[in-house]
Design an enzyme around this catalytic site. Structure first.
Site, PDB file in Angstrom:
ATOM      1  N   ASP A 231       9.280 -12.721 -10.405  1.00 24.79           N
ATOM      2  CA  ASP A 231      10.596 -13.000 -10.322  1.00 24.79           C
ATOM      3  C   ASP A 231      10.759 -12.851  -8.710  1.00 24.79           C
ATOM      4  OD1 ASP A 231      13.254 -12.865  -9.502  1.00 24.79           O
ATOM      5  OD2 ASP A 231      13.713 -11.163 -10.986  1.00 24.79           O
ATOM      6  N   LYS A 257      19.992 -18.327  -3.399  1.00 22.27           N
ATOM      7  CA  LYS A 257      19.418 -17.083  -2.488  1.00 22.27           C
ATOM      8  C   LYS A 257      18.511 -17.629  -1.405  1.00 22.27           C
ATOM      9  CE  LYS A 257      20.494 -13.617  -5.753  1.00 22.27           C
ATOM     10  NZ  LYS A 257      19.904 -12.849  -6.617  1.00 22.27           N
ATOM     11  N   CYS A 399      22.897  -5.284 -10.499  1.00 24.84           N
ATOM     12  CA  CYS A 399      22.158  -5.624 -11.659  1.00 24.84           C
ATOM     13  C   CYS A 399      20.724  -4.839 -11.907  1.00 24.84           C
ATOM     14  CB  CYS A 399      21.863  -7.203 -11.453  1.00 24.84           C
ATOM     15  SG  CYS A 399      23.390  -8.214 -11.545  1.00 24.84           S
TER      16      CYS A 399
HETATM   17  C1  LIG Z   1      19.714 -12.634  -8.042  1.00 28.94           C
HETATM   18  C2  LIG Z   1      18.598 -12.281  -8.778  1.00 28.94           C
HETATM   19  C3  LIG Z   1      18.116 -12.708 -10.044  1.00 28.94           C
HETATM   20  C4  LIG Z   1      19.132 -13.685 -10.763  1.00 28.94           C
HETATM   21  O1  LIG Z   1      19.087 -15.081 -10.002  1.00 28.94           O
HETATM   22  P1  LIG Z   1      20.220 -15.873 -10.777  1.00 28.94           P
HETATM   23  O2  LIG Z   1      19.773 -17.342  -9.912  1.00 28.94           O
HETATM   24  O3  LIG Z   1      21.664 -15.517 -10.052  1.00 28.94           O
HETATM   25  O4  LIG Z   1      20.398 -16.170 -12.236  1.00 28.94           O
HETATM   26  C5  LIG Z   1      16.830 -12.286 -10.456  1.00 28.94           C
HETATM   27  N1  LIG Z   1      16.075 -11.351 -10.108  1.00 28.94           N
HETATM   28  C6  LIG Z   1      16.461 -10.932  -8.819  1.00 28.94           C
HETATM   29  C7  LIG Z   1      15.517  -9.811  -8.171  1.00 28.94           C
HETATM   30  C8  LIG Z   1      17.456 -11.098  -8.031  1.00 28.94           C
HETATM   31  O5  LIG Z   1      17.817 -10.804  -6.878  1.00 28.94           O
END
Ligand SMILES: *Cc1c(COP(=O)(O)O)cnc(C)c1O
Length: 444
Positions: A231, A257, A399
């Site tokens: 990720d 992001k 989250c």
């Molecule tokens: C923001 C984030 C996600 C989710 O990303 P989205 O594009 O909003 O689905 C997953 N993992 C991490 C570490 C994040 O910071």
């Protein structure tokens, strides 16, 4: 010309330093003030908040701000080239397709892949992980097979695997943390076995800020016969990421992001894996031939992209990646490292405040954010009071509820930085935070 402006240079940056191509020696770059160089590109950050105080945005880990180069690319696309992709015989469709596929090539290059067929566009990183869980997971996992995660994962890297476990009977395991709030590699190693089919982990935690040794994890996983998903949501915007160096099998990222538009993300995966995986969603674009009872699938990566894609957003993301590369990820990382040290020095001086995750002394490459808890106070109150001084930070569980539960917390406050952040902003944030904490302590 190709559709959409090809942005080689962040103009504000160009005024302050030579182009990224002529990489200056490292000692020269360390002194460079990236915030001063890039702030003219971000009109949003120039606004004032209440009482005429400058707005201070310290929530870049939730979503980044967008430079005008990205907004210009969106505008150019809709002003000149807007059409559906991959299907038109006409010139607009040809230009839209060219720009859209150019964005795919930029994305591949950004993660160190020479093969754009390995990039699948998705709505966000969450969808990219769901794609792997649904397609790869349902096709290849059997009851008793294990997926190894960590307790620091974002909900996006927990819930899709829980859904998969419910459907397939695979078993979820979770590697723990060290005392400093880093990944416990020994624990991870002890939970790897011949039953492990996938290790899925975050490269930089959005709460702890720790940088995980994913190349080392990938080597361990591969020797146990498991695949690795990374990720990259919080690493890709801040440091140079190369799938060949990491030797991972899947990597997900999120445009919003990365200074790009929302509604856009991607999955990088080895071509051989994507080839072996069944489609995720069905519909137009992803097919070769359709009959009433059955169909055949389009070539990679279109097999995984059902329906009209987010064309403008993909082109916008491509412009955002160009923008970040024009600055240079190494430069971004070293500038943000200085800011992170400054942020930690100020936070650690506040009595009763505890920052989650490793300090910059414990892990010099840690991410440019700090999630913290103040004894006896609620993070929401801190964030709300700071907001009334024009300072935007995040409060809540970010989250990562299981991680907060691990620390016995319901949530934390989090300040997250970017290359646009100035040392003055960190100072003002820290001073306002001290005042806020004193005020709340007095009134509670
Ligand atoms: C923001 C984030 C996600 C989710 O990303 P989205 O594009 O909003 O689905 C997953 N993992 C991490 C570490 C994040 O910071």
């Amino acid at each position: 010309m190709t559709a959409g402006p090809v942005i080689h240079q962040a103009a504000g940056f160009a005024a302050a330093a030579p182009p990224a191509a002529a990489a200056p020696p490292r000692d020269e770059t360390l002194g460079l003030n990236l915030a001063a160089a890039t702030r003219p590109d971000f009109p949003l950050l120039a606004q004032t908040a209440c009482l005429g105080q400058p707005l201070i945005y310290l929530d870049h880990a939730a979503t980044s701000q967008k430079p005008r180069q990205v907004l210009d690319a969106l505008r150019h696309y809709y002003d000149h080239d807007n059409a559906n992709v991959h299907r038109g015989a006409h010139q607009l469709s040809a230009r839209a397709t060219e720009a859209f596929e150019a964005a795919r090539e930029k994305t591949a290059r950004f993660v160190g892949s020479a093969n754009p067929r390995e990039i699948v566009f998705t709505r966000n990183a969450s969808e990219a992980i769901n794609l792997v869980a649904r397609s790869w997971g349902e096709a290849f996992l059997r009851p008793g097979d294990e997926v190894l995660l960590t307790v620091m994962e974002h909900h996006s890297n927990l819930v899709p695997w829980q859904l998969l476990a419910a459907r397939t009977g695979c078993v979820l395991r979770h590697a723990g943390l060290t005392d400093t709030g880093e990944l416990d590699l020994d624990d991870l190693r002890s939970k790897l076995s011949e039953r492990t089919r996938l290790v899925s982990l975050v490269q930089v935690s959005n709460t702890l800020g720790c940088l995980n040794p994913v190349a080392e994890v990938a080597a361990l996983a591969h020797s146990a016969g498991a695949l690795v998903l990374v990720d990259g949501c919080q690493s890709l915007p801040h440091l140079s990421v190369d799938v060949k160096q990491l030797d991972c099998d899947f990597l997900v990222g999120s445009s919003h992001k990365l200074c790009g538009p929302t509604g856009m993300g991607f999955l990088w995966a080895r071509e051989s894996l994507l080839d072996a995986m069944p489609p995720f969603l069905g519909g137009g674009e992803m097919i070769q031939d359709v009959f009433l009872e059955h169909s055949s699938w389009a070539d990679l990566p279109h097999k995984f992209e059902a329906g009209t894609p987010a064309i403008g957003e993909a082109i916008g993301m491509g412009a955002a990646l160009d923008y970040l590369q024009s600055i240079g990820l190494d430069r971004i990382h070293s500038w943000e490292q200085q800011l992170t040290r400054q942020l930690f020095a100020r936070l650690q001086a506040i009595e009763g405040l505890r920052v989650l995750g490793p300090t910059p002394d414990q892990q010099p490459d840690r991410g440019a954010l700090a999630a913290f808890h103040v004894e006896g106070l609620h993070a929401n109150d801190i964030a709300a009071l700071l907001d009334s001084s024009g300072i935007c930070i995040r409060s809540g569980h970010h989250c990562t509820q299981p991680l907060h539960r691990h620390y016995g917390l319901s949530g934390s406050a989090r300040a997250s930085l970017s290359f646009t952040t100035t040392p003055e902003e960190i100072d003002r944030f820290a001073s306002e935070l001290e005042g806020t904490i004193a005020f709340l302590r007095e009134h509670s």
